[in-house]
Design a protein around this motif. Structure first.
Motif, PDB file in Angstrom:
ATOM      1  N   ALA A   1      10.970  43.036 -54.272  1.00 44.95           N
ATOM      2  CA  ALA A   1       9.817  41.970 -54.363  1.00 44.95           C
ATOM      3  C   ALA A   1       8.619  42.896 -55.011  1.00 44.95           C
ATOM      4  N   ALA A   2       8.319  43.961 -54.432  1.00 42.60           N
ATOM      5  CA  ALA A   2       6.997  44.450 -54.968  1.00 42.60           C
ATOM      6  C   ALA A   2       7.095  44.947 -56.483  1.00 42.60           C
ATOM      7  N   HIS A   3       8.499  44.855 -57.140  1.00 43.06           N
ATOM      8  CA  HIS A   3       8.675  44.945 -58.535  1.00 43.06           C
ATOM      9  C   HIS A   3       8.911  43.779 -59.243  1.00 43.06           C
ATOM     10  N   GLY A   4       8.348  42.747 -58.624  1.00 44.71           N
ATOM     11  CA  GLY A   4       8.512  41.365 -59.550  1.00 44.71           C
ATOM     12  C   GLY A   4       9.574  40.579 -58.846  1.00 44.71           C
ATOM     13  N   GLY A   5      10.322  41.012 -58.226  1.00 43.59           N
ATOM     14  CA  GLY A   5      11.525  40.146 -57.431  1.00 43.59           C
ATOM     15  C   GLY A   5      12.846  39.870 -58.419  1.00 43.59           C
ATOM     16  N   LEU A   6      13.815  39.752 -58.028  1.00 44.26           N
ATOM     17  CA  LEU A   6      14.990  39.621 -58.611  1.00 44.26           C
ATOM     18  C   LEU A   6      15.096  38.242 -59.358  1.00 44.26           C
ATOM     19  N   PRO A   7      15.686  38.135 -60.639  1.00 46.02           N
ATOM     20  CA  PRO A   7      15.723  37.079 -61.280  1.00 46.02           C
ATOM     21  C   PRO A   7      16.138  35.638 -60.230  1.00 46.02           C
ATOM     22  N   ALA A   8      15.812  34.673 -60.549  1.00 48.30           N
ATOM     23  CA  ALA A   8      15.876  33.639 -59.657  1.00 48.30           C
ATOM     24  C   ALA A   8      16.880  32.416 -60.059  1.00 48.30           C
ATOM     25  N   ILE A   9      17.810  32.813 -60.818  1.00 47.68           N
ATOM     26  CA  ILE A   9      19.032  31.798 -61.287  1.00 47.68           C
ATOM     27  C   ILE A   9      20.086  32.195 -60.500  1.00 47.68           C
ATOM     28  N   GLY A  10      20.434  31.298 -59.519  1.00 49.05           N
ATOM     29  CA  GLY A  10      21.502  31.617 -58.633  1.00 49.05           C
ATOM     30  C   GLY A  10      22.684  30.862 -59.004  1.00 49.05           C
ATOM     31  N   PRO A  11      23.540  30.904 -57.866  1.00 49.29           N
ATOM     32  CA  PRO A  11      24.794  30.183 -58.249  1.00 49.29           C
ATOM     33  C   PRO A  11      24.754  28.704 -58.380  1.00 49.29           C
ATOM     34  N   ALA A  12      23.775  27.967 -57.508  1.00 52.36           N
ATOM     35  CA  ALA A  12      23.320  26.691 -57.491  1.00 52.36           C
ATOM     36  C   ALA A  12      22.914  26.112 -58.775  1.00 52.36           C
ATOM     37  N   GLU A  13      22.024  26.927 -59.455  1.00 56.29           N
ATOM     38  CA  GLU A  13      21.465  26.625 -60.829  1.00 56.29           C
ATOM     39  C   GLU A  13      22.510  26.666 -61.873  1.00 56.29           C
TER      40      GLU A  13
ATOM     41  N   LEU B   1      15.296  28.161 -68.350  1.00 56.00           N
ATOM     42  CA  LEU B   1      14.943  29.383 -68.963  1.00 56.00           C
ATOM     43  C   LEU B   1      13.446  29.265 -69.119  1.00 56.00           C
ATOM     44  N   LEU B   2      12.576  28.349 -68.786  1.00 63.13           N
ATOM     45  CA  LEU B   2      11.408  28.419 -68.826  1.00 63.13           C
ATOM     46  C   LEU B   2      10.730  28.949 -67.520  1.00 63.13           C
ATOM     47  N   GLY B   3      11.357  28.806 -66.364  1.00 68.85           N
ATOM     48  CA  GLY B   3      11.128  29.161 -65.232  1.00 68.85           C
ATOM     49  C   GLY B   3      11.678  30.695 -65.038  1.00 68.85           C
ATOM     50  N   HIS B   4      12.529  31.215 -65.728  1.00 71.10           N
ATOM     51  CA  HIS B   4      12.954  32.294 -65.722  1.00 71.10           C
ATOM     52  C   HIS B   4      12.266  33.329 -66.470  1.00 71.10           C
ATOM     53  N   GLN B   5      11.274  32.826 -67.130  1.00 73.40           N
ATOM     54  CA  GLN B   5      10.387  33.860 -67.813  1.00 73.40           C
ATOM     55  C   GLN B   5       9.250  34.352 -66.826  1.00 73.40           C
ATOM     56  N   HIS B   6       8.942  33.669 -65.961  1.00 71.31           N
ATOM     57  CA  HIS B   6       8.236  34.117 -64.937  1.00 71.31           C
ATOM     58  C   HIS B   6       8.533  35.558 -64.450  1.00 71.31           C
ATOM     59  N   ASN B   7       9.793  35.665 -64.317  1.00 69.93           N
ATOM     60  CA  ASN B   7      10.293  37.149 -63.552  1.00 69.93           C
ATOM     61  C   ASN B   7      10.134  38.158 -64.604  1.00 69.93           C
ATOM     62  N   ALA B   8      10.327  37.895 -65.978  1.00 64.45           N
ATOM     63  CA  ALA B   8      10.133  39.033 -67.021  1.00 64.45           C
ATOM     64  C   ALA B   8       8.750  39.390 -66.922  1.00 64.45           C
ATOM     65  N   VAL B   9       7.684  38.372 -66.729  1.00 67.01           N
ATOM     66  CA  VAL B   9       6.284  38.749 -66.831  1.00 67.01           C
ATOM     67  C   VAL B   9       6.018  39.714 -65.388  1.00 67.01           C
ATOM     68  N   GLU B  10       6.477  39.067 -64.420  1.00 64.15           N
ATOM     69  CA  GLU B  10       5.994  39.736 -63.311  1.00 64.15           C
ATOM     70  C   GLU B  10       6.647  41.404 -63.245  1.00 64.15           C
ATOM     71  N   MET B  11       7.692  41.379 -63.723  1.00 59.78           N
ATOM     72  CA  MET B  11       8.735  43.026 -63.624  1.00 59.78           C
ATOM     73  C   MET B  11       7.899  43.478 -64.794  1.00 59.78           C
ATOM     74  N   SER B  12       7.355  43.027 -65.941  1.00 59.76           N
ATOM     75  CA  SER B  12       6.699  43.871 -66.931  1.00 59.76           C
ATOM     76  C   SER B  12       5.347  44.223 -66.417  1.00 59.76           C
ATOM     77  N   LYS B  13       4.589  43.444 -65.752  1.00 57.11           N
ATOM     78  CA  LYS B  13       3.290  43.852 -65.129  1.00 57.11           C
ATOM     79  C   LYS B  13       3.225  44.939 -64.257  1.00 57.11           C
ATOM     80  N   VAL B  14       4.455  44.855 -63.264  1.00 57.76           N
ATOM     81  CA  VAL B  14       4.565  46.082 -62.436  1.00 57.76           C
ATOM     82  C   VAL B  14       4.863  47.497 -63.160  1.00 57.76           C
TER      83      VAL B  14
END
Length: 227
Positions: A148-160, A180-193
């Motif tokens: 979580a401290a590194h931005g969290g793992l990508p959020a697209i799971g089996p249900a999605e 795909l739009l929501g998926h961009q949040h993870n890339a931003v958070e990880m890059s920020k860290v």
């Protein structure tokens, strides 16, 4: 409004009352349209604020135009974690985009998906080569909540992914673009860290480039959702 007109000999004649021109009243926008507009506007505002806070810009760069970067300099654990998590992120983007050719009827969505496939494949190869050069695993290690401290793992799971695989035509387009739009949040958070804690110049440059291209992707996805 009343105007008094002067006579030729200086005396004033009867007042003339001017009637103001009727104002044009725009027709109210339908409630469904207002709601959709507000949702898209709110999503755009949130992502733009996130990108601005993380140092992103609206100018995107094309990774295909850049020479391969050498990551042989010193690195730390944050560089390794960022690359491992970004490989997982790009793998999910690739998995989603590969479904598009057989399910969407929109040429613009197919074009976007083809770009995602090309970019994700190239980036995964580059990041894998960096990690193997450091003799590090290419997959994320440990429990999900430890990242979580590194931005969290990508959020697209089996249900999605199941919902996306079952959708077709316009239903697929809407589901795919929103995921795909929501998926961009993870890339931003990880890059920020990575920009804050990473040590390797090449990996930090990749994180900065990811921020810039994410900004372009967000604008493109919102445009497609609104068309």
């Amino acid at each position: 409004m009343t105007a008094k007109l002067p006579h030729r000999d200086g005396r004033r004649i009867a007042s003339v009352r001017e009637t103001p021109a009727p104002r044009h009243r725009p027709r109210p926008r339908p409630a469904a349209s207002r709601s959709r507009h507000h949702v898209l506007a709110g999503t755009l505002l949130a992502l733009v604020m996130l990108l601005t806070a993380c140092g992103g810009t609206s100018k995107a760069s094309d990774p295909a135009d850049k020479p391969k970067q050498d990551a042989s300099a010193d690195h730390n654990a944050d560089d390794v974690m960022f690359l491992q998590m970004m490989i997982a992120h790009r793998r999910q983007s690739l998995d989603m985009a590969q479904l598009a050719p057989d399910r969407t009827r929109r040429g613009d969505v197919k074009k976007l998906a083809a770009t995602v496939v090309t970019d994700s494949t190239g980036e995964m190869q580059q990041m894998t080569s960096w990690l193997t050069g450091w003799s590090k695993p290419t997959t994320v290690q440990g429990p999900a909540n430890a990242h979580a401290a590194h931005g969290g793992l990508p959020a697209i799971g089996p249900a999605e992914m199941k919902a996306l695989k079952q959708a077709e035509a316009r239903g697929f387009d809407t589901t795919f673009l929103n995921l795909l739009l929501g998926h961009q949040h993870n890339a931003v958070e990880m890059s920020k860290v990575e920009l804050k804690k990473g040590a390797n110049p090449a990996v930090k440059a990749y994180a900065k480039d990811t921020m810039e291209r994410t900004s372009k992707m967000v604008s493109q996805l919102l445009g497609l959702l609104n068309s």
